[in-house]
Design a protein around this motif. Structure first.
Motif, short mmCIF file in Angstrom:
data_model
loop_
_atom_site.label_atom_id
_atom_site.label_comp_id
_atom_site.label_asym_id
_atom_site.label_seq_id
_atom_site.Cartn_x
_atom_site.Cartn_y
_atom_site.Cartn_z
N LYS A 40 0.83 -1.20 0.00
CA LYS A 40 0.00 0.00 0.00
C LYS A 40 0.87 1.25 0.00
N LEU A 41 0.64 2.12 -0.97
CA LEU A 41 1.29 3.43 -1.01
C LEU A 41 0.22 4.50 -0.98
N GLY A 42 0.43 5.55 -0.19
CA GLY A 42 -0.53 6.64 -0.09
C GLY A 42 -0.05 7.87 -0.84
N ASN A 43 -1.01 8.73 -1.22
CA ASN A 43 -0.68 9.93 -1.98
C ASN A 43 -1.78 10.96 -1.80
N THR A 44 -1.38 12.24 -1.77
CA THR A 44 -2.36 13.33 -1.84
C THR A 44 -2.05 14.16 -3.07
N ASN A 45 -3.12 14.60 -3.75
CA ASN A 45 -2.96 15.32 -5.00
C ASN A 45 -4.10 16.31 -5.16
N PRO A 46 -3.87 17.44 -5.79
CA PRO A 46 -4.96 18.40 -5.98
C PRO A 46 -5.80 18.08 -7.22
N TYR A 47 -6.74 17.19 -7.06
CA TYR A 47 -7.64 16.88 -8.17
C TYR A 47 -8.71 17.97 -8.31
N SER A 48 -8.75 18.87 -7.35
CA SER A 48 -9.66 20.02 -7.40
C SER A 48 -8.90 21.23 -6.86
N GLY A 49 -9.50 22.43 -7.00
CA GLY A 49 -8.88 23.62 -6.43
C GLY A 49 -7.96 24.33 -7.40
N PRO A 50 -7.19 25.32 -6.90
CA PRO A 50 -6.39 26.20 -7.77
C PRO A 50 -5.23 25.53 -8.49
N ALA A 51 -4.84 24.34 -8.03
CA ALA A 51 -3.72 23.64 -8.67
C ALA A 51 -4.18 22.32 -9.29
N ALA A 52 -5.45 22.27 -9.70
CA ALA A 52 -6.04 21.03 -10.20
C ALA A 52 -5.34 20.49 -11.45
N ALA A 53 -4.62 21.36 -12.17
CA ALA A 53 -3.90 20.88 -13.36
C ALA A 53 -2.92 19.77 -13.01
N TYR A 54 -2.41 19.80 -11.77
CA TYR A 54 -1.45 18.78 -11.34
C TYR A 54 -2.10 17.42 -11.10
N GLY A 55 -3.43 17.37 -11.08
CA GLY A 55 -4.10 16.09 -10.91
C GLY A 55 -3.68 15.08 -11.96
N THR A 56 -3.24 15.58 -13.12
CA THR A 56 -2.74 14.72 -14.19
C THR A 56 -1.61 13.82 -13.69
N ILE A 57 -0.76 14.37 -12.81
CA ILE A 57 0.38 13.58 -12.31
C ILE A 57 -0.10 12.38 -11.51
N GLY A 58 -1.07 12.59 -10.62
CA GLY A 58 -1.60 11.49 -9.83
C GLY A 58 -2.21 10.41 -10.71
N LYS A 59 -2.92 10.83 -11.75
CA LYS A 59 -3.53 9.86 -12.67
C LYS A 59 -2.47 9.09 -13.45
N ALA A 60 -1.39 9.78 -13.84
CA ALA A 60 -0.31 9.13 -14.57
C ALA A 60 0.39 8.09 -13.70
N ILE A 61 0.62 8.43 -12.44
CA ILE A 61 1.27 7.48 -11.52
C ILE A 61 0.39 6.24 -11.37
N ALA A 62 -0.91 6.44 -11.15
CA ALA A 62 -1.83 5.31 -11.01
C ALA A 62 -1.81 4.44 -12.26
N ALA A 63 -1.74 5.08 -13.43
CA ALA A 63 -1.71 4.34 -14.69
C ALA A 63 -0.42 3.53 -14.83
N TYR A 64 0.70 4.09 -14.35
CA TYR A 64 1.96 3.33 -14.44
C TYR A 64 1.91 2.13 -13.49
N PHE A 65 1.35 2.32 -12.31
CA PHE A 65 1.24 1.18 -11.39
C PHE A 65 0.28 0.12 -11.93
N ASP A 66 -0.72 0.55 -12.71
CA ASP A 66 -1.60 -0.42 -13.37
C ASP A 66 -0.79 -1.32 -14.30
N LYS A 67 0.14 -0.70 -15.02
CA LYS A 67 1.03 -1.45 -15.91
C LYS A 67 1.87 -2.45 -15.11
N VAL A 68 2.46 -1.97 -14.02
CA VAL A 68 3.30 -2.83 -13.18
C VAL A 68 2.49 -4.00 -12.64
N ASN A 69 1.28 -3.73 -12.18
CA ASN A 69 0.44 -4.79 -11.61
C ASN A 69 0.02 -5.81 -12.67
#
Length: 404
Positions: A40-69
């Protein structure tokens, strides 16, 4: 006579078997959030709010771990990536991080995004002795193993980048008069500190105006007007994507034509230059340490072909113009390498030990850039290349350089 000898040999064999069994058992050591089949790895990311553009990074990380899994995990263990929205709000980050550490019992917090948000949990993570690994911010404070041994950055530090921008100004701008827009926190101030360090005793005379903004501000238009009125011929933009796009639009609207320097935090086509207008963004100078996914030269590389195939399969709705999808891909690979090195010793202590024992190159890094850490060096990446946006992608302005 032989009976005694046989008995001795038998006892020795039993003892050896016992030691071997004990050794085998000792090889597996688990911290919270780890089993024989998952981590289990935890993460916080701004999927909403003034820096929501960075939510892309959290989604990309999740997608890479999907590949690994899908490919069988790491040493037979899949990654359970629990990423929670904190809206780029420090109080919310505290709340979500406590949930991840105390309720979800994750092994580590990985790639929490933002300087103010990570600052809010910095002491908590070190008091709890929970890895705060590869934070998505370049504040200098993340490289302090003596005082904060459980926290490590990933990207080049903001002070390093500020120094590299200073070097560019000194080498390329005649009689520079510098105006700076910066976010009023450690993130913004670190960049300004780095720039001043490189300018040295010329800093006070060269920097003619500084304006800050708060994350909650709706716009930065008034600050840009003041900076333009200073008579500056260099504009150093230290802001997150929402405000960077606003700054580009306002600078062009005012017909101000300074040497435009943009921090790497907002150096992305999809999330900044496209919303600001590709024509408006032409000529902006920034620094890169990984390949530009929009460049024709990048698209010829094997690294891009692998990244592109991953995007097609695991991130099909993702924006291939966004460098944040490259960033997420690369930082996830770094975490995978740490877990691989840890083997079956997946304690929090050993995870930090392996994070501080990296020497690796990745195929979407620019040639000459690598990751290197040690128990006394918590700054994984320390090299960048100056580039200029040409309306489609980035043109190199020199070689990969280090502030050191």
């Amino acid at each position: 006579m032989n009976t005694g000898r046989k008995l001795t040999l038998t006892l020795a064999a039993v003892a050896a078997m016992g030691l071997a069994a004990g050794s085998a058992l000792a090889e597996k050591a688990y911290g919270p959030g780890v089993t024989d089949t998952s981590i289990k790895l935890g993460n916080t990311n701004p999927y909403s709010g003034p820096a929501a553009a960075y939510g892309t990074i959290g989604k990309a990380i999740a997608a890479y771990f999907d590949k690994v899994n899908k490919e069988g995990g790491i040493n037979g263990r899949t990654i359970e990536f629990i990423s929670l929205d904190d809206g780029y709000s420090p109080p919310k980050t505290k709340e979500q991080t406590r949930k991840l550490v105390e309720q979800e019992e994750v092994l580590a917090i990985f790639q929490g995004l933002g300087t103010p948000t990570n600052s809010a949990i910095h002491k908590y993570m070190n008091k709890k002795k929970v890895p705060q690994l590869f934070v998505a911010t370049g504040a200098t404070k993340w490289g302090d193993p003596e005082n904060y041994p459980w926290t490590m950055g990933w990207q080049p530090s903001y002070q390093t980048e500020g120094q590299l921008f200073g070097a560019y100004i000194l080498e390329n701008v005649k009689d520079p008069k510098i105006a700076i827009l910066f976010q009023n926190d450690d993130y913004g101030k670190d960049y300004v500190t780095g720039l001043r360090m490189k300018l040295g005793d010329k800093a006070d005379s060269m920097i003619v105006a500084e304006e800050s903004y708060e994350v909650a501000d709706p716009t930065i238009n008034s600050q840009i007007i003041k900076l333009k009125d200073s008579g500056a011929n260099v504009f150093f933009n230290v802001s997150t994507p929402k405000f960077a796009a606003q700054a580009i639009k306002k600078v062009r609207e005012l017909n101000w034509d300074p040497v435009f320097l943009n921090n790497s935090v907002s150096n992305t086509v999809g999330s900044v230059y496209k919303p600001a207008g590709l024509e408006n963004s032409k000529g902006i100078i920034s620094l890169l340490y990984y390949m530009d996914p929009t460049s024709p030269d990048t698209k010829k590389t094997e690294g891009y072909k692998k990244w592109n195939a991953w995007m097609d399969e695991y991130q099909p709705d993702g924006d291939k113009l966004s460098s944040f999808n490259v960033y997420g891909y690369l930082v996830a690979q770094t975490m995978v390498q740490v877990i691989k090195q840890a083997g079956d010793n997946l304690t929090r202590e050993n995870l930090m030990k392996e994070a501080a024992n990296l020497n690796m190159e990745m195929d979407m890094f620019l040639p000459g850039v690598n990751i290197e850490t040690s128990p006394t060096d918590f700054y994984p990446i320390e090299k960048m290349m100056p580039v200029q946006f040409n309306g489609d992608g980035f043109t190199p302005l020199g070689n990969v350089v280090s502030a050191n």
